[in-house]
Design a protein around this motif. Structure first.
Motif, short mmCIF file in Angstrom:
data_model
loop_
_atom_site.label_atom_id
_atom_site.label_comp_id
_atom_site.label_asym_id
_atom_site.label_seq_id
_atom_site.Cartn_x
_atom_site.Cartn_y
_atom_site.Cartn_z
N VAL A 7 0.87 -1.18 0.00
CA VAL A 7 0.00 0.00 0.00
C VAL A 7 0.90 1.22 0.00
O VAL A 7 1.95 1.23 0.67
CB VAL A 7 -0.96 0.00 1.21
N SER A 8 0.54 2.25 -0.78
CA SER A 8 1.38 3.44 -0.90
C SER A 8 1.14 4.39 0.27
O SER A 8 0.12 4.32 0.97
CB SER A 8 1.07 4.17 -2.20
N LEU A 9 2.09 5.31 0.47
CA LEU A 9 1.95 6.30 1.54
C LEU A 9 0.73 7.19 1.31
O LEU A 9 0.01 7.52 2.26
CB LEU A 9 3.22 7.15 1.63
N ASP A 10 0.47 7.57 0.06
CA ASP A 10 -0.70 8.41 -0.22
C ASP A 10 -1.98 7.69 0.19
O ASP A 10 -2.89 8.30 0.76
CB ASP A 10 -0.76 8.76 -1.71
N GLU A 11 -2.06 6.40 -0.10
CA GLU A 11 -3.27 5.66 0.26
C GLU A 11 -3.38 5.49 1.77
O GLU A 11 -4.48 5.53 2.33
CB GLU A 11 -3.30 4.30 -0.43
N VAL A 12 -2.24 5.30 2.46
CA VAL A 12 -2.27 5.25 3.92
C VAL A 12 -2.86 6.53 4.48
O VAL A 12 -3.72 6.52 5.37
CB VAL A 12 -0.85 5.01 4.49
N ASN A 13 -2.40 7.66 3.96
CA ASN A 13 -2.89 8.95 4.45
C ASN A 13 -4.37 9.15 4.16
O ASN A 13 -5.07 9.82 4.91
CB ASN A 13 -2.07 10.09 3.86
N ILE A 55 7.33 1.82 -0.02
CA ILE A 55 7.82 3.01 -0.72
C ILE A 55 9.09 2.62 -1.47
O ILE A 55 10.06 2.17 -0.85
CB ILE A 55 8.11 4.17 0.26
N ASP A 56 9.07 2.77 -2.79
CA ASP A 56 10.23 2.43 -3.63
C ASP A 56 10.71 1.00 -3.35
O ASP A 56 11.91 0.73 -3.29
CB ASP A 56 11.38 3.42 -3.41
N GLY A 57 9.75 0.11 -3.14
CA GLY A 57 10.08 -1.29 -2.91
C GLY A 57 10.48 -1.63 -1.49
O GLY A 57 10.66 -2.81 -1.17
N ARG A 58 10.60 -0.65 -0.62
CA ARG A 58 11.00 -0.88 0.77
C ARG A 58 9.77 -1.07 1.64
O ARG A 58 8.75 -0.40 1.45
CB ARG A 58 11.81 0.29 1.32
N LEU A 85 -4.09 17.33 30.75
CA LEU A 85 -3.50 18.33 29.86
C LEU A 85 -2.01 18.05 29.70
O LEU A 85 -1.16 18.84 30.10
CB LEU A 85 -3.74 19.75 30.41
N ARG A 86 -1.70 16.92 29.11
CA ARG A 86 -0.30 16.55 28.93
C ARG A 86 0.06 16.53 27.45
O ARG A 86 -0.81 16.41 26.59
CB ARG A 86 0.00 15.20 29.58
N PHE A 87 1.34 16.62 27.18
CA PHE A 87 1.78 16.69 25.79
C PHE A 87 3.20 16.14 25.67
O PHE A 87 3.96 16.09 26.64
CB PHE A 87 1.74 18.14 25.29
N LYS A 88 3.52 15.70 24.46
CA LYS A 88 4.89 15.37 24.09
C LYS A 88 5.27 16.20 22.88
O LYS A 88 4.44 16.44 21.98
CB LYS A 88 5.03 13.88 23.75
N ILE A 89 6.53 16.60 22.84
CA ILE A 89 7.03 17.44 21.76
C ILE A 89 8.23 16.73 21.16
O ILE A 89 9.16 16.34 21.88
CB ILE A 89 7.45 18.83 22.29
N ARG A 90 8.23 16.55 19.84
CA ARG A 90 9.35 15.85 19.23
C ARG A 90 9.59 16.31 17.80
O ARG A 90 8.71 16.84 17.13
CB ARG A 90 9.14 14.35 19.26
N GLU A 91 10.80 16.05 17.36
CA GLU A 91 11.18 16.17 15.97
C GLU A 91 11.35 14.75 15.43
O GLU A 91 12.04 13.94 16.04
CB GLU A 91 12.49 16.94 15.83
N ARG A 92 10.73 14.46 14.31
CA ARG A 92 10.84 13.12 13.73
C ARG A 92 11.50 13.21 12.36
O ARG A 92 11.10 14.01 11.51
CB ARG A 92 9.47 12.47 13.60
N LEU A 93 12.53 12.37 12.19
CA LEU A 93 13.22 12.28 10.91
C LEU A 93 12.93 10.91 10.30
O LEU A 93 13.17 9.88 10.92
CB LEU A 93 14.74 12.45 11.12
N TYR A 94 12.43 10.93 9.07
CA TYR A 94 12.26 9.71 8.29
C TYR A 94 13.56 9.55 7.49
O TYR A 94 13.75 10.18 6.45
CB TYR A 94 11.05 9.81 7.38
N GLU A 95 14.46 8.73 8.02
CA GLU A 95 15.83 8.73 7.51
C GLU A 95 15.94 8.33 6.05
O GLU A 95 16.83 8.80 5.33
CB GLU A 95 16.70 7.81 8.38
N ASP A 96 15.07 7.47 5.58
CA ASP A 96 15.19 6.99 4.21
C ASP A 96 14.78 8.04 3.18
O ASP A 96 15.26 8.00 2.05
CB ASP A 96 14.35 5.72 4.03
#
Length: 254
Positions: A7-13, A55-58, A85-96
């Motif tokens: 399944v493609s990323l667009d379809e997941v979204n 994605i790209d065969g991966r 009223l709790r929260f988490k804050i993060r930066e996410r990198l999709y390395e590929d």
């Protein structure tokens, strides 16, 4: 997993973006995980099989996240105390792909996770004024509170993720989890024979949850951020995560 239809990323979204969802976490032995994946991706499954994000065969992707917290670990302690009223804050990198996102995870009125995100480009970080303004706007609108006065990188996580998708449901499967304390330096590694499975849906229980229960695997009180800090810092009050942290990280989990 290899036999699952792609399944493609667009379809997941389109079908299962689930920025507002209920999450359940499980620490699953590798042999049980293979049985679970086989059942869910079986072409004969009623309603159709879960498909694997491709994605790209991966089908597996490297994730790197940096969590931000106050010097006193407000986010950690708010989660420990179960504050609404709790929260988490993060930066996410999709390395590929190199894509980066600034993410704010909140709790909704029904206890669901609600994620707010915006892209990070170039050298930008979550501490830049424009992203701090986004954080302030998000917290004021959702909770009516002001943002923390000071934030610093607290913990990083690295792992390999595969994702299974059906209409309205998503299952993430993380292996090789490593968590590093960005303030003091030590790190912990999840046991190699465990897969962190997280079910994500707009309802409360999925077929995956029921199958895991039938296999004798119960939900774990586990978040990467809080369980890793509990394992790395024995002096922190973190009773609610002790059992899962010990199972995931061994002796480092107390």
């Amino acid at each position: 997993m290899r036999a699952a239809a792609p399944v493609s990323l667009d379809e997941v979204n389109q079908r299962a973006a689930l920025l507002a969802r209920f999450d359940h976490s499980y620490l699953v032995p590798a042999d049980v995980f293979l049985r679970l994946a086989g059942r869910l991706t079986d072409p004969g499954r009623p309603g159709g099989p879960f498909r694997a994000l491709t994605i790209d065969g991966r089908r597996t992707f490297r994730y790197h996240s940096v969590y931000y917290d106050t010097p006193g670990l407000r986010s950690f302690h708010d989660h420990r105390q179960g504050r609404r009223l709790r929260f988490k804050i993060r930066e996410r990198l999709y390395e590929d792909s190199g894509e980066r996102q600034f993410e704010i995870k909140l709790k909704g009125r029904r206890g669901e996770t609600v994620k707010h995100r915006r892209p990070l480009t170039g050298p930008g970080t979550p501490l830049d004024p424009c992203h701090q303004a986004f954080l302030a706007e998000t917290l004021r609108h959702a909770y009516g509170i002001e943002p923390p006065a000071a934030l610093h990188p607290s913990l990083s996580t690295d792992y390999l993720r595969a994702t299974l998708v059906a209409d309205g449901a998503r299952i993430t499967c993380d292996a090789g989890l490593t968590c590093e304390d960005l303030r003091a330096g030590p790190s912990v590694h999840c046991a190699g024979d465990l897969v962190l499975v997280e079910t994500k849906t707009t309802g409360h229980l999925t077929e995956a949850d029921r199958l895991l229960h039938a296999y004798g695997v119960r939900p774990a009180v586990f978040t990467k951020y809080c369980a890793a800090l509990a394992a790395l810092h024995p002096a922190l009050p973190a009773n609610r995560w002790h059992r899962a942290a010990r199972r995931a990280f061994g002796a480092h989990g107390r």
